[in-house]
Scaffold this motif. Structure first.
Motif, PDB file in Angstrom:
ATOM      1  N   SER A  73       0.861  -1.182   0.000  1.00 38.22           N
ATOM      2  CA  SER A  73       0.000   0.000   0.000  1.00 38.22           C
ATOM      3  C   SER A  73       0.895   1.229   0.000  1.00 38.22           C
ATOM      4  CB  SER A  73      -0.912   0.018   1.237  1.00 38.22           C
ATOM      5  OG  SER A  73      -1.668  -1.165   1.338  1.00 38.22           O
ATOM      6  N   VAL A  74       0.447   2.286  -0.670  1.00 38.39           N
ATOM      7  CA  VAL A  74       1.211   3.534  -0.736  1.00 38.39           C
ATOM      8  C   VAL A  74       0.287   4.699  -0.388  1.00 38.39           C
ATOM      9  CG1 VAL A  74       2.545   5.104  -2.201  1.00 38.39           C
ATOM     10  CG2 VAL A  74       2.794   2.630  -2.480  1.00 38.39           C
ATOM     11  N   THR A  75       0.696   5.536   0.549  1.00 39.22           N
ATOM     12  CA  THR A  75      -0.072   6.724   0.933  1.00 39.22           C
ATOM     13  C   THR A  75       0.784   7.970   0.740  1.00 39.22           C
ATOM     14  OG1 THR A  75       0.620   6.569   3.253  1.00 39.22           O
ATOM     15  CG2 THR A  75      -1.415   5.430   2.641  1.00 39.22           C
ATOM     16  N   CYS A  76       0.117   9.123   0.704  1.00 40.40           N
ATOM     17  CA  CYS A  76       0.796  10.399   0.476  1.00 40.40           C
ATOM     18  C   CYS A  76       0.720  11.286   1.722  1.00 40.40           C
ATOM     19  CB  CYS A  76       0.160  11.144  -0.698  1.00 40.40           C
ATOM     20  SG  CYS A  76       0.200  10.256  -2.263  1.00 40.40           S
ATOM     21  N   GLU A  77       1.709  12.134   1.865  1.00 37.66           N
ATOM     22  CA  GLU A  77       1.701  13.147   2.917  1.00 37.66           C
ATOM     23  C   GLU A  77       1.511  14.522   2.286  1.00 37.66           C
ATOM     24  OE1 GLU A  77       4.609  13.759   6.572  1.00 37.66           O
ATOM     25  OE2 GLU A  77       5.380  14.789   4.780  1.00 37.66           O
ATOM     26  N   THR A  78       0.553  15.261   2.788  1.00 38.20           N
ATOM     27  CA  THR A  78       0.339  16.642   2.351  1.00 38.20           C
ATOM     28  C   THR A  78       0.160  17.524   3.573  1.00 38.20           C
ATOM     29  OG1 THR A  78      -2.063  16.335   2.207  1.00 38.20           O
ATOM     30  CG2 THR A  78      -0.789  15.925   0.208  1.00 38.20           C
ATOM     31  N   SER A  79       0.714  18.730   3.493  1.00 36.64           N
ATOM     32  CA  SER A  79       0.606  19.700   4.600  1.00 36.64           C
ATOM     33  C   SER A  79       1.033  19.091   5.929  1.00 36.64           C
ATOM     34  CB  SER A  79      -0.829  20.228   4.704  1.00 36.64           C
ATOM     35  OG  SER A  79      -1.233  20.819   3.486  1.00 36.64           O
ATOM     36  N   GLY A  80       2.044  18.220   5.899  1.00 41.12           N
ATOM     37  CA  GLY A  80       2.570  17.639   7.117  1.00 41.12           C
ATOM     38  C   GLY A  80       1.734  16.508   7.696  1.00 41.12           C
ATOM     39  N   ARG A  81       0.685  16.062   6.985  1.00 41.20           N
ATOM     40  CA  ARG A  81      -0.178  14.994   7.490  1.00 41.20           C
ATOM     41  C   ARG A  81      -0.337  13.897   6.432  1.00 41.20           C
ATOM     42  NH1 ARG A  81      -5.657  17.173  10.060  1.00 41.20           N
ATOM     43  NH2 ARG A  81      -5.716  14.955  10.548  1.00 41.20           N
ATOM     44  N   GLU A  82      -0.430  12.674   6.906  1.00 39.44           N
ATOM     45  CA  GLU A  82      -0.619  11.544   5.997  1.00 39.44           C
ATOM     46  C   GLU A  82      -2.085  11.455   5.591  1.00 39.44           C
ATOM     47  OE1 GLU A  82       0.471   6.755   5.733  1.00 39.44           O
ATOM     48  OE2 GLU A  82       0.643   7.826   7.645  1.00 39.44           O
ATOM     49  N   PHE A  83      -2.328  11.397   4.298  1.00 40.74           N
ATOM     50  CA  PHE A  83      -3.695  11.260   3.796  1.00 40.74           C
ATOM     51  C   PHE A  83      -4.092   9.792   3.949  1.00 40.74           C
ATOM     52  CE2 PHE A  83      -6.992  11.119   0.451  1.00 40.74           C
ATOM     53  CZ  PHE A  83      -7.764  12.208   0.864  1.00 40.74           C
ATOM     54  N   ASP A  84      -4.875   9.525   4.976  1.00 37.96           N
ATOM     55  CA  ASP A  84      -5.122   8.138   5.401  1.00 37.96           C
ATOM     56  C   ASP A  84      -6.330   7.508   4.720  1.00 37.96           C
ATOM     57  OD1 ASP A  84      -6.948   9.729   6.649  1.00 37.96           O
ATOM     58  OD2 ASP A  84      -6.667   8.886   8.658  1.00 37.96           O
ATOM     59  N   ILE A  85      -6.278   7.462   3.404  1.00 37.41           N
ATOM     60  CA  ILE A  85      -7.326   6.799   2.633  1.00 37.41           C
ATOM     61  C   ILE A  85      -6.691   5.637   1.861  1.00 37.41           C
ATOM     62  CG2 ILE A  85      -9.023   7.010   0.769  1.00 37.41           C
ATOM     63  CD1 ILE A  85      -9.874   8.444   3.269  1.00 37.41           C
ATOM     64  N   ILE A  86      -7.264   4.444   2.017  1.00 35.31           N
ATOM     65  CA  ILE A  86      -6.808   3.274   1.289  1.00 35.31           C
ATOM     66  C   ILE A  86      -7.941   2.795   0.394  1.00 35.31           C
ATOM     67  CG2 ILE A  86      -6.167   0.833   1.481  1.00 35.31           C
ATOM     68  CD1 ILE A  86      -3.892   2.636   2.178  1.00 35.31           C
ATOM     69  N   LEU A  87      -7.640   2.657  -0.892  1.00 34.90           N
ATOM     70  CA  LEU A  87      -8.605   2.155  -1.863  1.00 34.90           C
ATOM     71  C   LEU A  87      -8.020   0.903  -2.519  1.00 34.90           C
ATOM     72  CD1 LEU A  87      -9.618   5.527  -3.584  1.00 34.90           C
ATOM     73  CD2 LEU A  87     -10.828   4.328  -1.756  1.00 34.90           C
ATOM     74  N   PRO A  88      -8.566  -0.272  -2.187  1.00 36.35           N
ATOM     75  CA  PRO A  88      -8.037  -1.507  -2.769  1.00 36.35           C
ATOM     76  C   PRO A  88      -7.997  -1.452  -4.286  1.00 36.35           C
ATOM     77  CG  PRO A  88      -9.559  -2.019  -0.995  1.00 36.35           C
ATOM     78  CD  PRO A  88      -9.669  -0.533  -1.230  1.00 36.35           C
ATOM     79  N   SER A  89      -6.906  -1.928  -4.847  1.00 38.38           N
ATOM     80  CA  SER A  89      -6.579  -1.965  -6.271  1.00 38.38           C
ATOM     81  C   SER A  89      -6.240  -0.583  -6.828  1.00 38.38           C
ATOM     82  CB  SER A  89      -7.703  -2.599  -7.111  1.00 38.38           C
ATOM     83  OG  SER A  89      -8.762  -1.705  -7.332  1.00 38.38           O
ATOM     84  N   ILE A  90      -6.410   0.476  -6.033  1.00 36.53           N
ATOM     85  CA  ILE A  90      -6.018   1.822  -6.462  1.00 36.53           C
ATOM     86  C   ILE A  90      -4.649   2.166  -5.889  1.00 36.53           C
ATOM     87  CG2 ILE A  90      -6.628   4.271  -6.515  1.00 36.53           C
ATOM     88  CD1 ILE A  90      -8.512   2.455  -8.091  1.00 36.53           C
ATOM     89  N   ASN A  91      -4.578   2.249  -4.555  1.00 32.36           N
ATOM     90  CA  ASN A  91      -3.282   2.485  -3.915  1.00 32.36           C
ATOM     91  C   ASN A  91      -2.901   1.364  -2.957  1.00 32.36           C
ATOM     92  OD1 ASN A  91      -5.228   3.140  -1.977  1.00 32.36           O
ATOM     93  ND2 ASN A  91      -3.975   4.757  -1.061  1.00 32.36           N
ATOM     94  N   SER A  92      -3.576   0.219  -3.111  1.00 29.50           N
ATOM     95  CA  SER A  92      -3.274  -0.946  -2.301  1.00 29.50           C
ATOM     96  C   SER A  92      -3.505  -2.204  -3.126  1.00 29.50           C
ATOM     97  CB  SER A  92      -4.156  -0.967  -1.048  1.00 29.50           C
ATOM     98  OG  SER A  92      -3.841  -2.061  -0.216  1.00 29.50           O
ATOM     99  N   THR A  93      -2.531  -3.092  -3.184  1.00 26.04           N
ATOM    100  CA  THR A  93      -2.656  -4.293  -4.015  1.00 26.04           C
ATOM    101  C   THR A  93      -3.636  -5.277  -3.390  1.00 26.04           C
ATOM    102  OG1 THR A  93      -0.772  -5.366  -2.927  1.00 26.04           O
ATOM    103  CG2 THR A  93      -0.307  -4.058  -4.880  1.00 26.04           C
ATOM    104  N   VAL A  94      -4.348  -6.001  -4.223  1.00 23.66           N
ATOM    105  CA  VAL A  94      -5.328  -6.977  -3.743  1.00 23.66           C
ATOM    106  C   VAL A  94      -4.875  -8.412  -3.993  1.00 23.66           C
ATOM    107  CG1 VAL A  94      -7.285  -5.412  -3.981  1.00 23.66           C
ATOM    108  CG2 VAL A  94      -6.604  -6.822  -5.926  1.00 23.66           C
ATOM    109  N   ASN A  95      -3.803  -8.578  -4.762  1.00 20.15           N
ATOM    110  CA  ASN A  95      -3.248  -9.904  -5.018  1.00 20.15           C
ATOM    111  C   ASN A  95      -1.850  -9.979  -4.426  1.00 20.15           C
ATOM    112  OD1 ASN A  95      -5.476 -10.877  -6.603  1.00 20.15           O
ATOM    113  ND2 ASN A  95      -4.719  -9.636  -8.305  1.00 20.15           N
ATOM    114  N   GLY A  96      -1.578 -11.063  -3.707  1.00 18.88           N
ATOM    115  CA  GLY A  96      -0.271 -11.230  -3.106  1.00 18.88           C
ATOM    116  C   GLY A  96       0.790 -11.553  -4.146  1.00 18.88           C
ATOM    117  N   VAL A  97       2.014 -11.193  -3.835  1.00 25.58           N
ATOM    118  CA  VAL A  97       3.140 -11.488  -4.727  1.00 25.58           C
ATOM    119  C   VAL A  97       4.251 -12.095  -3.883  1.00 25.58           C
ATOM    120  CG1 VAL A  97       4.099  -9.157  -4.480  1.00 25.58           C
ATOM    121  CG2 VAL A  97       4.721 -10.537  -6.455  1.00 25.58           C
ATOM    122  N   HIS A  98       4.918 -13.132  -4.424  1.00 19.42           N
ATOM    123  CA  HIS A  98       6.002 -13.765  -3.683  1.00 19.42           C
ATOM    124  C   HIS A  98       7.163 -14.053  -4.625  1.00 19.42           C
ATOM    125  CE1 HIS A  98       3.363 -17.223  -4.982  1.00 19.42           C
ATOM    126  NE2 HIS A  98       4.524 -17.580  -5.502  1.00 19.42           N
TER     127      HIS A  98
END
Length: 302
Positions: free
Chosen positions: A101-126
């Motif tokens: 999962s990847v999140t962004c920081e703006t104005s000194g705060r982490e934008f704490d929104i997670i959207l599966p398949s958008i900024n968070s993977t839904v399939n595992g990788v090994h």
């Protein structure tokens, strides 16, 4: 007066449209693929024209899919990156499935929104197993492999609702089987060859998603690699007593033979390996030879 009010309304509408046209500070189209060696490559697309500039990126690695930021709120990121990067190379040391999962920081705060398949993977990788290990069962030399806990991914153990062991028909070692065992022992060049480490097949190093292979994997993970061979025997006997695929049943019998061997029940071990000798001739012969070395067979009778 009417023109002035209309002008003010247009200004407000344009300002609102401009505000709504700004992108949220969320990366998108995240992808994670296996690289060479121990590397996993993670990529994404950076947001454009955000209301507040993105100052940093946070990369998280987990062992299960992330549905919301709550799932990683107590997790430290594996990397903190500058805002202009759109990729990350992770190095891992085992073969478990990983999610990113990847999140962004703006104005000194982490934008704490997670959207599966958008900024968070839904399939595992090994990681991929090295090609040099991809030997077929027919060409295996019988060389021992260590069954490491670190090489297995951690997954919850399902309840194994199988037949009770009392329904299992005990295997009996016939005179013919004893004769075959003696013949195989005579062909062995190594006597009193004690095997000290268990063997595991390549397909059982990484957990499958479901099915009979998964049930076998969980028995191995829970008991076999912990060297709880008594529990392993109990669970494998239940597994074998059900209608499973031939491949899983055959491998389960091999592990059952190993478990008998390590509990010093060499007669049962020899008998079990004999039952699957045609499937794994080099491997089975090695364990049969050692079982016979460690167990004195009864003398032949007329």
């Amino acid at each position: 007066m009417k023109k002035s009010g209309l002008f003010i309304g247009l200004v407000i509408l344009l300002a609102a449209n401009r505000a709504f046209s700004k992108e949220r500070p969320i990366v998108k189209d995240i992808q994670a693929v296996t690289g060479s060696g121990t590397r996993i490559n993670v990529t994404w697309i950076l947001p454009k024209d955000t209301e507040s500039p993105v100052t940093r990126l946070f990369v998280y690695r987990t062992l299960k899919p992330v549905g919301s930021f709550y799932d990683i709120s107590d997790t430290e990121p594996v990397a903190t990156l500058s805002s202009n990067l759109s990729s990350f190379v992770d190095n891992v040391a085992d073969y478990r499935d990983y999610y990113y999962s990847v999140t962004c920081e703006t104005s000194g705060r982490e934008f704490d929104i997670i959207l599966p398949s958008i900024n968070s993977t839904v399939n595992g990788v090994h990681l991929k197993l090295p090609e040099k290990k991809a030997e077929t069962e027919a060409t295996l030399s019988g060389k021992e492999k260590n069954y490491s806990v670190e090489s297995l991914r951690d997954m919850p153990l399902p309840y194994l609702d199988l037949l009770e062991s009392r329904n299992r028909t005990p295997l009996k070692m016939s005179d013919q089987a004893l004769s075959i065992a003696r013949e195989l022992a005579m062909q062995s060049d190594v006597k009193k060859n004690l095997i000290t480490e268990p063997y595991v097949f390549e397909e059982d190093l990484i957990s499958p998603d479901s099915g009979d292979d998964f049930l076998l994997f969980e028995v191995l993970r829970k008991y076999f690699i912990q060297k709880q061979y008594g529990q392993t025997i109990n669970q494998l006997e239940k597994l074998i007593a059900t209608n499973r695929t031939k491949a899983v049943t055959t491998r389960a019998k091999f592990y059952l033979g190993e478990s008998y061997y390590f509990t010093k029940n060499y007669r049962e071990a020899c008998q079990t390996f004999l039952s699957i000798y045609d499937e794994y001739p080099p491997l089975a012969k090695k364990w049969i030879d050692s079982s016979l070395d460690m167990y004195e067979l009864p003398a032949e009778t007329d």
